[in-house]
Every structure is written in structure tokens, then in C-alpha cells.
Design an enzyme around this catalytic site. Structure first.
Site, PDB file in Angstrom:
ATOM      1  N   PRO A   1       0.802  -1.236   0.069  1.00 43.71           N
ATOM      2  CA  PRO A   1      -0.102   0.093  -0.016  1.00 43.71           C
ATOM      3  C   PRO A   1       0.816   1.375   0.138  1.00 43.71           C
ATOM      4  O   PRO A   1       1.945   1.221   0.415  1.00 43.71           O
ATOM      5  CB  PRO A   1      -0.663   0.062   1.290  1.00 43.71           C
ATOM      6  CG  PRO A   1      -0.619  -1.308   1.925  1.00 43.71           C
ATOM      7  CD  PRO A   1       0.825  -1.959   1.314  1.00 43.71           C
TER       8      PRO A   1
ATOM      9  N   GLU B   1     -24.012  11.587  16.397  1.00 43.86           N
ATOM     10  CA  GLU B   1     -22.670  11.031  16.747  1.00 43.86           C
ATOM     11  C   GLU B   1     -23.201  10.071  18.291  1.00 43.86           C
ATOM     12  O   GLU B   1     -22.677   9.192  18.294  1.00 43.86           O
ATOM     13  CB  GLU B   1     -21.790  11.956  17.258  1.00 43.86           C
ATOM     14  CG  GLU B   1     -21.467  12.735  16.009  1.00 43.86           C
ATOM     15  CD  GLU B   1     -20.791  12.003  14.746  1.00 43.86           C
ATOM     16  OE1 GLU B   1     -20.506  10.940  15.101  1.00 43.86           O
ATOM     17  OE2 GLU B   1     -20.847  12.668  13.834  1.00 43.86           O
TER      18      GLU B   1
ATOM     19  N   THR C   1       3.942   3.007   2.469  1.00 40.73           N
ATOM     20  CA  THR C   1       4.701   1.749   3.403  1.00 40.73           C
ATOM     21  C   THR C   1       6.256   1.942   3.292  1.00 40.73           C
ATOM     22  O   THR C   1       6.930   1.024   4.126  1.00 40.73           O
ATOM     23  CB  THR C   1       4.264   0.535   3.058  1.00 40.73           C
ATOM     24  OG1 THR C   1       4.369   0.537   1.541  1.00 40.73           O
ATOM     25  CG2 THR C   1       2.839   0.178   3.610  1.00 40.73           C
ATOM     26  N   GLY C   2       6.615   2.740   2.383  1.00 39.03           N
ATOM     27  CA  GLY C   2       8.077   2.846   2.527  1.00 39.03           C
ATOM     28  C   GLY C   2       8.890   2.351   1.253  1.00 39.03           C
ATOM     29  O   GLY C   2      10.025   1.947   1.145  1.00 39.03           O
ATOM     30  N   LYS C   3       8.098   1.899  -0.121  1.00 40.54           N
ATOM     31  CA  LYS C   3       8.556   1.496  -0.966  1.00 40.54           C
ATOM     32  C   LYS C   3       9.780   2.250  -1.611  1.00 40.54           C
ATOM     33  O   LYS C   3      10.729   1.718  -2.039  1.00 40.54           O
ATOM     34  CB  LYS C   3       7.591   1.199  -2.101  1.00 40.54           C
ATOM     35  CG  LYS C   3       6.596   0.208  -1.572  1.00 40.54           C
ATOM     36  CD  LYS C   3       5.497  -0.273  -2.622  1.00 40.54           C
ATOM     37  CE  LYS C   3       4.438   0.722  -2.778  1.00 40.54           C
ATOM     38  NZ  LYS C   3       3.624   1.333  -1.834  1.00 40.54           N
TER      39      LYS C   3
HETATM   40  P1  ADP Z   1       5.493   4.301  -0.724  1.00 40.67           P
HETATM   41  O1  ADP Z   1       6.802   4.636  -1.782  1.00 40.67           O
HETATM   42  O2  ADP Z   1       5.569   3.158  -0.265  1.00 40.67           O
HETATM   43  O3  ADP Z   1       4.401   5.197  -0.967  1.00 40.67           O
HETATM   44  P2  ADP Z   1       7.657   6.186   0.576  1.00 40.67           P
HETATM   45  O4  ADP Z   1       8.685   5.440   0.724  1.00 40.67           O
HETATM   46  O5  ADP Z   1       7.474   7.157  -0.348  1.00 40.67           O
HETATM   47  O6  ADP Z   1       6.295   5.226   0.709  1.00 40.67           O
HETATM   48  O7  ADP Z   1       7.260   6.679   2.089  1.00 40.67           O
HETATM   49  C1  ADP Z   1       6.953   8.019   2.419  1.00 40.67           C
HETATM   50  C2  ADP Z   1       7.536   8.463   3.805  1.00 40.67           C
HETATM   51  O8  ADP Z   1       7.200   7.843   4.651  1.00 40.67           O
HETATM   52  C3  ADP Z   1       9.035   8.137   3.785  1.00 40.67           C
HETATM   53  O9  ADP Z   1       9.905   9.143   2.983  1.00 40.67           O
HETATM   54  C4  ADP Z   1       9.366   7.958   5.245  1.00 40.67           C
HETATM   55  O10 ADP Z   1       9.487   9.433   5.765  1.00 40.67           O
HETATM   56  C5  ADP Z   1       8.166   7.548   5.795  1.00 40.67           C
HETATM   57  N1  ADP Z   1       8.366   5.994   5.871  1.00 40.67           N
HETATM   58  C6  ADP Z   1       7.423   5.346   5.264  1.00 40.67           C
HETATM   59  N2  ADP Z   1       7.633   3.866   5.483  1.00 40.67           N
HETATM   60  C7  ADP Z   1       8.850   3.944   6.437  1.00 40.67           C
HETATM   61  C8  ADP Z   1       9.649   3.203   7.395  1.00 40.67           C
HETATM   62  N3  ADP Z   1       9.479   1.796   7.080  1.00 40.67           N
HETATM   63  N4  ADP Z   1      10.510   3.578   7.967  1.00 40.67           N
HETATM   64  C9  ADP Z   1      10.510   4.935   8.264  1.00 40.67           C
HETATM   65  N5  ADP Z   1      10.111   5.670   7.489  1.00 40.67           N
HETATM   66  C10 ADP Z   1       9.106   5.158   6.852  1.00 40.67           C
HETATM   67 ZN    ZN Z   2     -22.536   8.773  11.026  1.00 38.90          ZN
END
Ligand code: ADP
Ligand code: ZN
Length: 515
Positions: free
Chosen positions: A62, A283, A65-67
Site C-alpha cells: 500500500p 454521533e 509503506t516505504g517502497k
Molecule cells: P511508498 O513509496 O511506499 O508510497 P514512501 O517510501 O514514499 O512510501 O514513504 C513516504 C515516507 O514515509 C518516507 O519518506 C518516510 O519518511 C516514511 N516512511 C514510510 N515507511 C517507513 C519506514 N518503514 N521507516 C521509516 N520511515 C518510513
Molecule cells: Zn454517522
């Protein structure tokens, strides 16, 4: 180039400066990628013995997530240049431009190998050419170019293409053949430990008060991804500055969790008295149904302070433990709870508003999933009426049944929804006294905690316990259960529901769809 509109840019970073240390959690992904780092470090070690180097790998998971971060870390660890480009930039381009961009990219990269090419949102280019998904000349040309470049380049110098996607199912099978993107690395949402580690990584350079408990924040943020968590830490620092403090406190962090999940409090959006009364009843309707039902999660907070992401108010429920499975009773309870808002409006004002649109949408998709995917309806029993792989497609889901059955499914969904709504109305009508009392209180206070909620309940009902008790202290949450935000996006028609709270509302494996 100079012709037409092209947003497709190739970015090059000689040194990303990112290493695996900067990526918290994701141990399995890092392990698989370590091998690629080694290839890039020392390609001859592998070619000498006759091994073919891998050409491509897909990072699947998703958004947020840090790809991208992982791909950069691979380049950083191997100390090689990082070329990147995003698939979505290719959409709406003139025919031929995308293909030439891809050609350029590979040409430049080959000159600088060893290096990494990173293609974000590769599904935007690599969607199946099958006409089911709608043809697009530009995309096809770009994809064909990508395929021919993947086959054409010489991997012995150490050139690895990393693609990122959250929808691997839509990719053209040709992309996944051996010698192309034949490795798949799963980059999933972080679990409790992962979340805590990510919070730690991002708070490294932020001044925090000694009493800050990142574990508690980790528990309160089930379902959040790395980018959400990074964002929360930053929001909390900004909040601290706003409040004239020099360090971040736990309170700042808790507030920023809400900001990221539901948006900022919107100070200038003032509800009229009548509207505010309706929202308060709506609510409390959700919250009271929750308290009166057996399988519901305890209410943690109710608020009618409007938020920037389009909500007029919400009820926050925090489960007592992490859940991966939901029983039929729990799903039914969720639907009844979702209808609590509308039912309260109907009982009290004898009219209804648009405020329940998001509730209805969610309830409908849950009820439909019960019938078509989970085998939970008496009418159909165990039958898979909807294809699982199709949940990743853009359009309507494909039903695996005759047209006649489709309309019977609709009827069954309608029946479940009616039954659940009636239950909500019955519960609230039978407890009108508490409903009025708590709604009045919420109207004046605007935000009440789960404890206050239960106290008011007991004031009216005496010692008689409702089924659920409030958690003893706010945000005392056991191992990362799914935080539920009721209504976080309910608003007038046309408001865009954001994926964030949507995710939190639903069991992991039920993706919203309507047909
Ligand atoms: P994706 O490419 O999966 O959409 P990103 O690599 O662009 O996600 O993540 C966006 C930001 O979120 C990163 O630059 C970092 O700051 C933070 N981040 C996401 N996952 C991690 C992780 N596992 N550890 C540390 N920071 C993270
Ligand atoms: Zn509602």
C-alpha cells in the site's frame, strides 16, 4: 522535447544518502533486497561464476509503506546512482513521448551502471493490455518500450530496475516473466513493533519530553503506514511550537494522531445551532448503539468539532485487542452501529439529513461482502459470488453469477441493511432518555471522553450496566487493535472520502465496492 504537455521527469540522485537503517521494520523486504545490494556492489563476483544477475524486482504494498524509501536505501547501501520516474506522470501524454522517455532513461542509466532504476506506480504504465481494462495507445507504447528495454539491457554491469505498485494484479503478465520483474518483495503495513520503530526513527531529531511514550502511540495507530507516522511526529512538533513549548509532549503526539487521521480542527467552520444539534444526536446515536450492543468496540471519544477532512463530528472506538478475523455477529454489530447516527436523527427530528451518506456506503459494502464473499447469508450460504482478484480493479467488481442472482443479492443486501437499521432504531427508541441526556451534554461540551459517556449513562440508568464498559483511561489500548473512526468523513454530498479512515473502518480484507 518541447512538444505538448509532459510531466514525466527522470530524476537522478548520485547518492541517495539513505540506508537500511533509515527504514524501520520491513525486515523481510530488507533481507531480500540485501542480495540486490550485493549484486550492485560487486557484479563480477556473480558473473565470473556464470550467474545471471536479476534485472528487476517489484515492491508490492500500500502507499506510504516505504517502497520508495527502500529503493533509495538499496542505492544508498550499494553506493550507486538512483534514477527514478513515476508511472502516473505518463498518463495523458502524447503518443510516443512516454516511450521515448523510457528509452532515454535506460540509455542514461546504462552509461552510469551499476545503478538503480526506480519506477513508482508502475501499474500506471504496466496495466494489462487486455482490452478489459480499456486500451490506451500511449500506455501500450510505453509498456512495449519498457519491455523491450528490460530484455535489451545488459545486467552484467549491475543495473537493477525496481518497480513499485499496490496493485500487482492489474499488471500485464508480460512484465512479470522471467528476466523482467520476476521477483516480488512485499512491503506491508507495519505491525505494532514496526510502528513503534518507525516512530522512533522519525523522532530521532525531534526534542521529546522524557514522559513521551511512543509505544502507546504505536498502539493507537493500528492501520497507519510509515508516511502517516512520519507525518504524526512532524505535526506534533509543529503543535508544540504553536503552544509555545520547546519539547514535544505525549499530549501533542496524541493530538497529532487525530490530526493525521481525521484532519485538523476547523476553527472557522461554525455549525448553526440546529445543525449542531443534529450532529450531536447523530454521533451519540452511533455511540449509544455501540454501548448497547454485545460485539461492539468500546467508545473512546465523541466529538462534534468539525475537522478539515470533511467531518462534522465523529465517534472513536478502540478495540481491546488486535483483530484479524471478524465474526458474523461483529460485522452485523458494525452495521447496526453505522446506522445509529441516522436512526437517532429519524427518532428525534423525524427527518433525515445527508450526514449519514458515508455510514450508509460503508454499511452497504459490509453487508454485500457478507453475502458475496464471506458466505454469511442464510439466503445463499457458502458461495463465492464475487471474484477476489477483481477487487483490485478500478471498475465494477465482477459477479460470478447470473443476472438473476445479482438481483437476488441486491435483495438480500437490502434485507440485511433493513434489519440492522431497525435494530438501531429499536435500541435508541428504547433508550431515548439517555440519548437526550448525552446529546445535550455533547452539544455544550463538543467533545466527551468514553468515561464521561459512561458516567452520564449511569446517571440516567442507575447501576444497570450497558453491555460495554468504557476503557479506564483514554487511549489505553491493547496491542494495536483497529482504531475505528465513525463518521470521520461524513459530510455533505460530494465530499471525497479519503482512503485513510476508510481503511480503518473495515476488516483488512474487505475492500469497499459498490455494484
Ligand atoms: P511508498 O513509496 O511506499 O508510497 P514512501 O517510501 O514514499 O512510501 O514513504 C513516504 C515516507 O514515509 C518516507 O519518506 C518516510 O519518511 C516514511 N516512511 C514510510 N515507511 C517507513 C519506514 N518503514 N521507516 C521509516 N520511515 C518510513
Ligand atoms: Zn454517522
Amino acid at each position: 522535447m518541447g512538444v505538448g504537455k509532459s510531466n514525466a521527469k527522470v530524476y537522478v540522485e548520485k547518492q541517495t544518502g539513505v540506508s537500511f537503517k533509515d527504514v524501520a521494520g520491513q525486515e523481510e523486504a530488507k533481507e531480500s533486497l540485501t542480495e540486490i545490494v550485493d549484486f550492485l556492489h560487486n557484479p563480477t563476483k556473480y558473473t565470473r561464476i556464470g550467474a545471471k544477475l536479476p534485472k528487476g524486482a517489484l515492491l508490492v504494498g500500500p502507499p506510504g509503506t516505504g517502497k520508495t524509501l527502500l529503493a533509495k536505501a538499496v542505492a544508498g547501501e550499494a553506493n550507486v546512482p538512483f534514477f527514478s520516474l513515476s508511472g502516473s506522470d505518463f498518463v495523458e501524454m502524447f503518443v510516443g513521448v512516454g516511450a521515448s522517455r523510457v528509452r532515454d532513461l535506460f540509455k542514461q542509466a546504462q552509461q552510469q551502471a551499476p545503478c538503480i532504476i526506480f519506477i513508482d506506480e508502475i501499474d500506471a504504465i504496466g496495466k494489462s493490455r487486455d482490452s478489459r481494462y480499456g486500451g490506451n495507445d500511449e500506455r501500450e507504447q510505453t509498456l512495449n518500450q519498457l519491455l523491450s528495454n528490460m530484455d535489451g539491457f545488459d545486467s552484467s554491469k549491475g543495473l537493477v530496475v525496481l518497480g513499485a505498485t499496490n496493485r500487482p494484479e492489474v499488471l500485464d503478465k508480460a512484465l512479470l516473466r522471467p528476466g523482467r520483474f520476476d521477483r516480488r518483495i512485499i512491503v506491508d503495513k507495519p505491525d505494532l513493533k514496526g510502528r513503534i520503530d518507525i516512530l522512533k526513527v522519525h523522532s530521532k531529531n525531534v526534542l521529546m519530553h522524557d514522559s513521551v511514550d511512543l509505544e502507546a502511540i504505536g498502539r493507537a495507530t493500528s492501520g497507519a503506514v510509515g508516511s502517516d507516522l512520519a507525518n504524526m511526529i512532524n505535526e506534533s512538533a509543529i503543535l508544540a511550537v504553536k503552544k509555545g513549548r520547546t519539547v514535544v509532549t505525549q499530549e501533542d503526539l496524541l493530538e497529532s494522531v487525530e490530526v493525521v487521521i481525521a484532519g485538523k480542527e476547523k476553527k472557522d467552520r461554525i455549525l448553526g445551532k440546529e445543525e449542531k444539534r443534529i450532529v450531536a444526536y447523530h454521533e451519540v446515536g452511533h455511540a449509544l448503539v455501540t454501548a448497547l450492543m454485545k460485539h461492539a468496540e468500546p467508545v473512546q471519544k465523541i466529538t462534534i468539532v468539525p475537522r478539515t477532512m470533511g467531518s462534522l463530528g465523529y465517534v472513536m472506538q478502540v478495540p481491546e485487542e488486535e483483530k484479524y478475523l471478524m465474526s458474523k455477529e461483529e460485522l452485523t454489530t458494525r452495521i447496526v452501529t453505522l446506522f445509529g447516527g441516522r436512526a437517532a436523527e429519524k427518532i428525534v427530528f423525524d427527518s433525515v439529513t445527508t450526514g449519514a451518506s458515508n455510514d450508509i456506503e460503508k454499511a452497504t459494502s459490509l453487508a454485500r461482502a457478507m453475502v458475496t464473499q464471506y458466505g454469511m447469508s442464510d439466503r445463499f450460504g457458502l458461495i463465492g459470488l464475487e471474484s477476489v482478484e477483481d477487487r483490485y480493479l478500478d471498475g465494477k467488481p465482477v459477479m460470478n453469477c447470473s443476472d438473476q442472482t445479482v438481483s437476488e443479492v441486491d435483495n438480500e443486501v437490502i434485507r440485511i441493511l433493513k434489519e440492522c437499521y431497525n435494530k438501531a432504531e429499536e435500541l435508541l427508541a428504547g433508550n431515548r432518555d439517555v440519548l437526550d441526556k448525552i446529546a445535550d451534554y455533547l452539544f455544550t461540551k463538543e467533545t466527551i471522553t468514553g468515561e464521561e459517556f459512561m458516567k452520564l449513562y449511569h446517571e440516567v440508568k442507575g447501576d444497570r450496566d450497558p453491555i460495554k464498559k468504557a476503557p479506564e483511561e483514554p487511549l489505553r489500548i491493547e496491542d494495536g487493535g483497529q482504531t475505528i473512526l465513525m463518521d470521520s468523513f461524513a459530510d455533505a454530498p460530494g465530499s471525497e472520502p479519503d482512503g485513510q479512515a476508510e481503511r480503518k473502518q473495515e476488516p483488512e480484507d474487505s475492500i469497499t465496492k459498490n455494484c
